[in-house]
Design an enzyme around this catalytic site. Sequence first.
Site, PDB file in Angstrom:
ATOM      1  N   HIS A  58     -10.245  -5.339  -3.443  1.00 51.99           N
ATOM      2  CA  HIS A  58      -8.887  -5.537  -2.916  1.00 51.99           C
ATOM      3  C   HIS A  58      -8.999  -5.891  -1.446  1.00 51.99           C
ATOM      4  CE1 HIS A  58      -9.949  -1.280  -2.701  1.00 51.99           C
ATOM      5  NE2 HIS A  58      -9.236  -1.199  -1.590  1.00 51.99           N
ATOM      6  N   HIS A  80      -7.088  -5.731   2.025  1.00 50.50           N
ATOM      7  CA  HIS A  80      -5.964  -5.173   2.774  1.00 50.50           C
ATOM      8  C   HIS A  80      -5.395  -6.285   3.656  1.00 50.50           C
ATOM      9  CE1 HIS A  80      -6.916  -0.785   2.153  1.00 50.50           C
ATOM     10  NE2 HIS A  80      -8.115  -1.290   1.898  1.00 50.50           N
ATOM     11  N   ASP A 120       0.848  -1.181   0.000  1.00 42.92           N
ATOM     12  CA  ASP A 120       0.000   0.000   0.000  1.00 42.92           C
ATOM     13  C   ASP A 120       0.890   1.239   0.000  1.00 42.92           C
ATOM     14  OD1 ASP A 120      -3.240   0.528   0.976  1.00 42.92           O
ATOM     15  OD2 ASP A 120      -1.831   2.205   1.037  1.00 42.92           O
ATOM     16  N   ILE A 121       0.498   2.225  -0.814  1.00 41.53           N
ATOM     17  CA  ILE A 121       1.312   3.440  -0.954  1.00 41.53           C
ATOM     18  C   ILE A 121       1.261   4.301   0.314  1.00 41.53           C
ATOM     19  CG2 ILE A 121      -0.433   5.041  -1.886  1.00 41.53           C
ATOM     20  CD1 ILE A 121       1.614   5.700  -4.124  1.00 41.53           C
ATOM     21  N   ASN A 145     -13.071  -3.099   2.176  1.00 39.46           N
ATOM     22  CA  ASN A 145     -14.021  -1.993   2.296  1.00 39.46           C
ATOM     23  C   ASN A 145     -14.877  -1.957   1.043  1.00 39.46           C
ATOM     24  OD1 ASN A 145     -12.810  -1.015   4.725  1.00 39.46           O
ATOM     25  ND2 ASN A 145     -11.180  -0.083   3.516  1.00 39.46           N
ATOM     26  N   GLY A 204     -15.297   3.340   3.633  1.00 39.31           N
ATOM     27  CA  GLY A 204     -13.932   3.803   3.394  1.00 39.31           C
ATOM     28  C   GLY A 204     -13.309   3.344   2.095  1.00 39.31           C
ATOM     29  N   GLN A 205     -14.142   2.804   1.175  1.00 41.34           N
ATOM     30  CA  GLN A 205     -13.552   2.370  -0.100  1.00 41.34           C
ATOM     31  C   GLN A 205     -13.183   3.587  -0.956  1.00 41.34           C
ATOM     32  OE1 GLN A 205     -16.133   0.327  -2.920  1.00 41.34           O
ATOM     33  NE2 GLN A 205     -14.453  -0.909  -3.684  1.00 41.34           N
ATOM     34  N   SER A 206     -11.962   3.624  -1.434  1.00 37.04           N
ATOM     35  CA  SER A 206     -11.544   4.734  -2.299  1.00 37.04           C
ATOM     36  C   SER A 206     -11.170   4.263  -3.704  1.00 37.04           C
ATOM     37  CB  SER A 206     -10.375   5.496  -1.669  1.00 37.04           C
ATOM     38  OG  SER A 206      -9.283   4.633  -1.466  1.00 37.04           O
TER      39      SER A 206
HETATM   40  P1  AMP Z   1      -9.676   1.439   0.032  1.00 37.00           P
HETATM   41  O1  AMP Z   1      -9.667   2.813   0.639  1.00 37.00           O
HETATM   42  O2  AMP Z   1     -10.145   0.344   0.914  1.00 37.00           O
HETATM   43  O3  AMP Z   1     -10.408   1.473  -1.318  1.00 37.00           O
HETATM   44  O4  AMP Z   1      -8.167   1.110  -0.260  1.00 37.00           O
HETATM   45  C1  AMP Z   1      -7.442   1.684  -1.307  1.00 37.00           C
HETATM   46  C2  AMP Z   1      -5.998   1.653  -0.900  1.00 37.00           C
HETATM   47  O5  AMP Z   1      -5.207   1.879  -2.050  1.00 37.00           O
HETATM   48  C3  AMP Z   1      -5.618   2.740   0.121  1.00 37.00           C
HETATM   49  O6  AMP Z   1      -5.124   2.114   1.303  1.00 37.00           O
HETATM   50  C4  AMP Z   1      -4.538   3.553  -0.606  1.00 37.00           C
HETATM   51  O7  AMP Z   1      -3.497   3.959   0.245  1.00 37.00           O
HETATM   52  C5  AMP Z   1      -4.059   2.555  -1.654  1.00 37.00           C
HETATM   53  N1  AMP Z   1      -3.485   3.151  -2.853  1.00 37.00           N
HETATM   54  C6  AMP Z   1      -3.955   4.204  -3.571  1.00 37.00           C
HETATM   55  N2  AMP Z   1      -3.179   4.435  -4.639  1.00 37.00           N
HETATM   56  C7  AMP Z   1      -2.187   3.498  -4.605  1.00 37.00           C
HETATM   57  C8  AMP Z   1      -1.056   3.211  -5.438  1.00 37.00           C
HETATM   58  N3  AMP Z   1      -0.785   3.929  -6.527  1.00 37.00           N
HETATM   59  N4  AMP Z   1      -0.257   2.175  -5.088  1.00 37.00           N
HETATM   60  C9  AMP Z   1      -0.520   1.447  -3.970  1.00 37.00           C
HETATM   61  N5  AMP Z   1      -1.569   1.663  -3.161  1.00 37.00           N
HETATM   62  C10 AMP Z   1      -2.394   2.669  -3.459  1.00 37.00           C
END
Ligand code: AMP
Length: 115
Positions: free
Chosen positions: A101, A103, A31-32, A88, A94-96
């Site tokens: 995916h 975690h 994770d970034i 999520n 909290g899904q972004s």
């Molecule tokens: P979620 O918020 O559950 O959808 O998780 C998305 C995750 O993706 C978050 O923990 C972000 O930190 C991670 N993320 C976003 N962009 C990147 C990226 N380019 N490389 C790796 N992880 C990322």
Amino acid sequence: MKNSCLFCRIIRNEIPASRVFENDSTLIIKDISPQAPYHYLAIPKEHYSGIHNVPSSKGDLFKNLFASISEFVREENLEEKSYRLVINYGEKAGQSVAHIHVHILGGREMKWPPG
Ligand code: AMP
Ligand code: ZN
């Protein structure tokens, strides 16, 4: 046409990521923005926004995803440190990124229930 989903782009190698495990079905990256001493994302290579969108005919996606996570956990000996798996779905949860995916987090004390 190729979609613009962030994780699909990472899977297609259009965007760099720290790739720690890969097979035909699943990619695992760091994770970034890690929320724990270790924080990985296990991403099925097929695009679905949530587990409820995966048709029953595609049940192998879950089998392969969790078999890959299991293999990775064993490789990294994460079971010795404890680990938490989180999926999520939706804004309030909290899904972004709208691509399934899991975690994989750990290396510190975890609270329950999650916030
Ligand atoms: P979620 O918020 O559950 O959808 O998780 C998305 C995750 O993706 C978050 O923990 C972000 O930190 C991670 N993320 C976003 N962009 C990147 C990226 N380019 N490389 C790796 N992880 C990322
Ligand atoms: Zn995608």
